[in-house]
Structure formats: C-alpha cells, structure tokens
Design an enzyme around this catalytic site. Sequence first.
Site, PDB file in Angstrom:
ATOM      1  N   ASP A  81       0.576  -1.240  -0.017  1.00 40.26           N
ATOM      2  CA  ASP A  81       0.008  -0.134  -0.009  1.00 40.26           C
ATOM      3  C   ASP A  81       0.910   1.130  -0.073  1.00 40.26           C
ATOM      4  O   ASP A  81       1.632   1.391   0.821  1.00 40.26           O
ATOM      5  CB  ASP A  81      -0.970  -0.071   1.277  1.00 40.26           C
ATOM      6  CG  ASP A  81      -1.959   1.202   1.299  1.00 40.26           C
ATOM      7  OD1 ASP A  81      -2.410   1.216   0.181  1.00 40.26           O
ATOM      8  OD2 ASP A  81      -1.996   1.894   2.514  1.00 40.26           O
ATOM      9  N   ASP A 116      -8.564  -1.013   2.293  1.00 42.91           N
ATOM     10  CA  ASP A 116      -8.682  -0.388   0.967  1.00 42.91           C
ATOM     11  C   ASP A 116     -10.074  -0.807   0.191  1.00 42.91           C
ATOM     12  O   ASP A 116     -10.456  -0.168  -0.381  1.00 42.91           O
ATOM     13  CB  ASP A 116      -7.508  -0.888   0.021  1.00 42.91           C
ATOM     14  CG  ASP A 116      -6.292   0.167   0.153  1.00 42.91           C
ATOM     15  OD1 ASP A 116      -6.274   0.720   1.443  1.00 42.91           O
ATOM     16  OD2 ASP A 116      -5.196   0.139  -0.428  1.00 42.91           O
TER      17      ASP A 116
HETATM   18  P1  ADP Z   1      -3.135   1.898  -5.616  1.00 44.65           P
HETATM   19  O1  ADP Z   1      -2.438   1.923  -4.180  1.00 44.65           O
HETATM   20  O2  ADP Z   1      -2.906   3.071  -6.325  1.00 44.65           O
HETATM   21  O3  ADP Z   1      -4.411   1.471  -5.355  1.00 44.65           O
HETATM   22  P2  ADP Z   1      -2.603  -0.701  -6.662  1.00 44.65           P
HETATM   23  O4  ADP Z   1      -1.367  -1.407  -6.283  1.00 44.65           O
HETATM   24  O5  ADP Z   1      -3.882  -1.128  -5.815  1.00 44.65           O
HETATM   25  O6  ADP Z   1      -2.339   0.898  -6.234  1.00 44.65           O
HETATM   26  O7  ADP Z   1      -2.824  -0.739  -8.124  1.00 44.65           O
HETATM   27  C1  ADP Z   1      -3.867  -0.070  -8.821  1.00 44.65           C
HETATM   28  C2  ADP Z   1      -3.631  -0.015 -10.275  1.00 44.65           C
HETATM   29  O8  ADP Z   1      -3.985  -1.555 -10.628  1.00 44.65           O
HETATM   30  C3  ADP Z   1      -5.145   0.392 -10.539  1.00 44.65           C
HETATM   31  O9  ADP Z   1      -4.648   1.422 -11.985  1.00 44.65           O
HETATM   32  C4  ADP Z   1      -5.773  -0.795 -11.155  1.00 44.65           C
HETATM   33  O10 ADP Z   1      -6.587  -0.555 -12.143  1.00 44.65           O
HETATM   34  C5  ADP Z   1      -4.919  -1.607 -11.563  1.00 44.65           C
HETATM   35  N1  ADP Z   1      -5.419  -3.164 -11.546  1.00 44.65           N
HETATM   36  C6  ADP Z   1      -5.813  -3.798 -10.625  1.00 44.65           C
HETATM   37  N2  ADP Z   1      -6.352  -4.843 -10.777  1.00 44.65           N
HETATM   38  C7  ADP Z   1      -5.930  -5.110 -12.040  1.00 44.65           C
HETATM   39  C8  ADP Z   1      -5.977  -6.356 -13.119  1.00 44.65           C
HETATM   40  N3  ADP Z   1      -6.300  -7.298 -12.755  1.00 44.65           N
HETATM   41  N4  ADP Z   1      -5.583  -6.170 -14.107  1.00 44.65           N
HETATM   42  C9  ADP Z   1      -4.898  -5.042 -14.439  1.00 44.65           C
HETATM   43  N5  ADP Z   1      -4.771  -3.796 -13.740  1.00 44.65           N
HETATM   44  C10 ADP Z   1      -5.463  -4.307 -12.587  1.00 44.65           C
HETATM   45 MG    MG Z   2      -5.322  -0.180  -4.675  1.00 48.39          MG
END
Ligand code: ADP
Ligand code: MG
Length: 537
Positions: A66, A403
Amino acid sequence: MAPKAGGDAIKANSSVYKDKSKPTDIRLSNINAAKAVADAIRTSLGPRGMDKMIQAANGEVTITNDGATILKQMSVIHPAAKMLVELSRAQDIEAGDGTTSVVVIAGALLDSAEKLLQKGIHPTVISDGFQKALQLALQVVENMSTPVDLNNEDALLKAAATSLNSKVVSQHSTILAPIAVQAIRAVMEPIVSGVGARVDLRDVKVIERIGGTVEDAELIQGLVIPHRAANVNGPHRIEKAKVGLIQFCISPPKTDMDHNVIVSDYAAMDRVLKEERQYILNMVKQIKKAGCNVLLVQKSILRDALSDLAVHFLDKIKTMVIKDIEREDIEFVCKTLGCRPIASLDHFTAENLVNVDLVEEINEPGGKYIKMTGCGQGGRTVSVLVRGSSGAVVAEAARSLHDALCAVRCVARRPALLAGGGAPEAAAAASLARASLAAPGADHYCLRAYADALEVIPSTLAENAGLNPIETVTELRAAHAAGAGGGAGVNVRRGRVTDMRTEHVLQPLHVTASALALATETVRAILKIDDIINTMN
Ligand code: ADP
Ligand code: MG
C-alpha cells in the site's frame, strides 16, 4: 566615502537580484527529490506489483503493497519529497485507495514539467496548462464511467475485488471482497435527496487477531471485544443479557494527592478492610438491583478499574464483567449496543441498561474474545474479525480490507465505475493528445506533456507484470486513438491489451478522479516554489 558605500550596496543588491539561477536550481532540486519518492514506490503498483518490507528503528517489520503505508513509514527529509508523502495521505483520506497511483502520476507529471522548464516555458504557464489538462482529463474519465445501482451487489463486489487484486492477500479476495461489500452495505445511509449514500468508516470496526488464516475472516453484526472477561468463576455465556457500560471504577477510591496512611494496629487495619469491603459490596448490590448481568468497564488510567474483591462479588452474582474498554472505543460500543455510558453509581439504574440477545466468551487458539450479537436497540455498525498466521500477515490483511472498504465506500458516495488496468489514464491521454493539436501556444506543449505523463500508469502496470512497456503502451494508444477504446487496458494475466470490463476489473470513478486532481494540485504547488527558507529555531 559615503558614495562608495552606497555604490557597494547597489552592486550587492543588483547581484542578488541578478541571481536568477537560484529559483531554477531550487525548482529542479524539488522536482528531483519528489521524483525520487515516486520512483521508490513505482514497483508496487498494480496486481503484479512488488511488496516492500519495511524495517522500523525498533526492529518491527511491515510487509505491504500500500502506497500510503510505505510512504508513511519512509523517513523523508527533503521538504518537496514530504509533499508527495502528504499527497499519498490526502488520497488515503479522500478516497482510501489509489494511494500508489496518485504518487506515481505526480512523479510522471513532475518529469514532464521538468522537460517543459528546460524548453524555457515559465512555471506559471506550465501550472495553468496542467490545470486545463486536468479539467479535460476529468471530463474524459467521467464520460467513460458507467453508473451503478447501489443495490447491485455484483458491481460493488467487482470494485472491492479490483482493489484487493493488487495486495499481498489477493488470493483471498473471494473471502474479503464480500465481507467489505456486506460491511459497507450494512452501515450505509442513503442520501434522501440526491444520489449515493453516506458511509462513515468509523462504523466498521476491524479487529486484528493472530491465529488461523486470512480465510477465517468473519463479519459480525454486533460487537467484538478482543479480550477475555475479567471473571474468575463467572459465566462465559449469557443469553438475553442486560448490559451496562460504566465509566467509574469498582475499586477502593484514591485521593488526588499522593499520600500514605500509616496503620499501626490490627484493629485499625480491620476497620480499613471492612470499610473497603462495604464500599465495594454497596456498588455490586446496586448493580444487581438494576438487573445487570453483563458489565462493561471503561479502562482507567488512575487506578485498577476492578479490584479483586469486586471480581469476586461479581462472580457471585453471576455477572459477566469485561474491563479495559478503550476510551476511544466507547463511542462505537455505545452506537452498536444503543446504550449510554453510565458515569456514576447513582445513575446505574435499569433504564440505563440495554438488551442483547447473546453475549459469549469465545475460546480459540489465538486467545479468548467476547462476542455480542443481537443488539436490537443498537445502530448500524458491524465488526470484522481479520485473522492471520502472523502479525505481519494480519496487519497487511487489515490494511487491504481497509482499501477494499474504501473502494466500496467511494462507489457508495459516487455510484460510478471505470474500467481498470490503466484504461481511464490511456483514454484521457489519447483525448488530451488530440486536444493538444488544436491548442495555441504553450498549452499545446502542456497538454501533450500531461498526456505523456498519464501513460505512466499503463506503462508501469505492464512493466511490473514483466511485459514490454513500450509495446503495450503503443498497443493501448492505438486502441484509444480513435476515441473509441472503451475499456481497453493492460491485461496483466493474459499479457496483452484487452477490454478490462469483460475481465471484470472495475474501479470506482472517485478513486481515479481524486488521484488525478490531487496529483495535479501537488505538482502545481511544487512548480510554484522558487525558494526554500529555513527558520531559525
Ligand atoms: P493503489 O495503491 O494506487 O490502489 P494498486 O497497487 O492497488 O495501487 O494498483 C492499482 C492499479 O492496478 C489500478 O490502476 C488498477 O486499475 C490496476 N489493476 C488492479 N487489478 C488489475 C488487474 N487485474 N489487471 C490490470 N490492472 C489492474
Ligand atoms: Mg489499490
């Protein structure tokens, strides 16, 4: 002599005035420091992002993915770098998810801004250009979002699952996502005039317990107190309970001042003990008279909230007693049970007690805890028990659940979903690139630079998934070029660009919109700084 001194002063002044390189140097140093922070967490973005192991000075280890958590624990000295830490925190407060994305976007925007500065464009012009670009980008993402009905549990589940996808505990998303959705649905209050619903996350209490696995996470419509009852021989299960929450202590009183009483003979000692016994017995009698059989006692820092003698008497009248209710939990306990805290013995009467269907002490390998269910008089609150085999796993599971809860809350607040996987960023970039062609003067460069910066999200998602970022982004650009890309995004599972809506990767509009707005705001603020002044203290 005098004219010479005056001349010197003028010379000195003009040399200060002519020192034009300083603002540029400061700006570049700020940009570089902030970019370094963004680079540090870039690799954690997305479902294939890496996790960070953070070691605190006291040896405590945190494993997390995170962004807000990583940055919170990072020791950052440069004031501009601190602004990015603040940015991630602001996103955490505003949306709760997207805390990595917001910092990565800000880093890319700063990179673009640096290039524009090198072209000789004035920082204020860049700042205004970015603001125009933001408005356009927000319009694009809003137009591509699909409205959802809050009664459609399926849509909410997808938002929660997407948020959990990128976490260490992603393999448990089938358990945690429904819990997040049920919890938010249980506490949300529909806004009468208008769309959406209000959710106060303080009404969802997440309790971490070591023991078991993440799959044993459990949603409880009621109250959980994460420790055992204070009784020695008392009851461990009470049906049709009458519960009272007290804020006073059942132990011998102490004076405000520190003092000693010297007791020199047995008779006097006997009197002191008798007095104490009588005092406690009176209190317990009043409790019994009111008909209370489960007593919650607020934690006291001044003295023991319960003396041994009090526990003995309460055992005798078969009243379950649970002490050490934290002061900050009182509000939640009151809301859940529908009671009011009782501040003095005089007010301990039957009408201040509440009915609870079942109060039981549950014994499991990780320790005992109290569970109260069937709180008919209570408000809309829920408790979630998160379990895991070790402290680090439980803590990360709780953070991931937070989250997911926030993602569902965002949908409740603004009921619209976007395709994930960098689709909104790519669509906005394509649209901005088109708009830049017609934009006059410096705006042309600013819109173009903003568009390039937005592509950092799909490119990083691809990079972290082991794909070729340039190939993927080009493919994505081609898909969105005509403005009909829809939900085309980086499909990290299949390793190519597909429509993310068919993959059920959906994220709340509010998370993306807020990330864009906050990142732009911070970048504009950094661009406008031309000096750092240290105060004397
Ligand atoms: P944040 O802390 O910003 O929420 P994350 O590590 O949760 O960061 O990543 C969020 C990003 O990952 C977003 O842009 C989301 O669209 C993308 N994402 C989440 N699941 C998938 C998936 N299965 N395939 C592609 N992208 C994904
Ligand atoms: Mg996220």
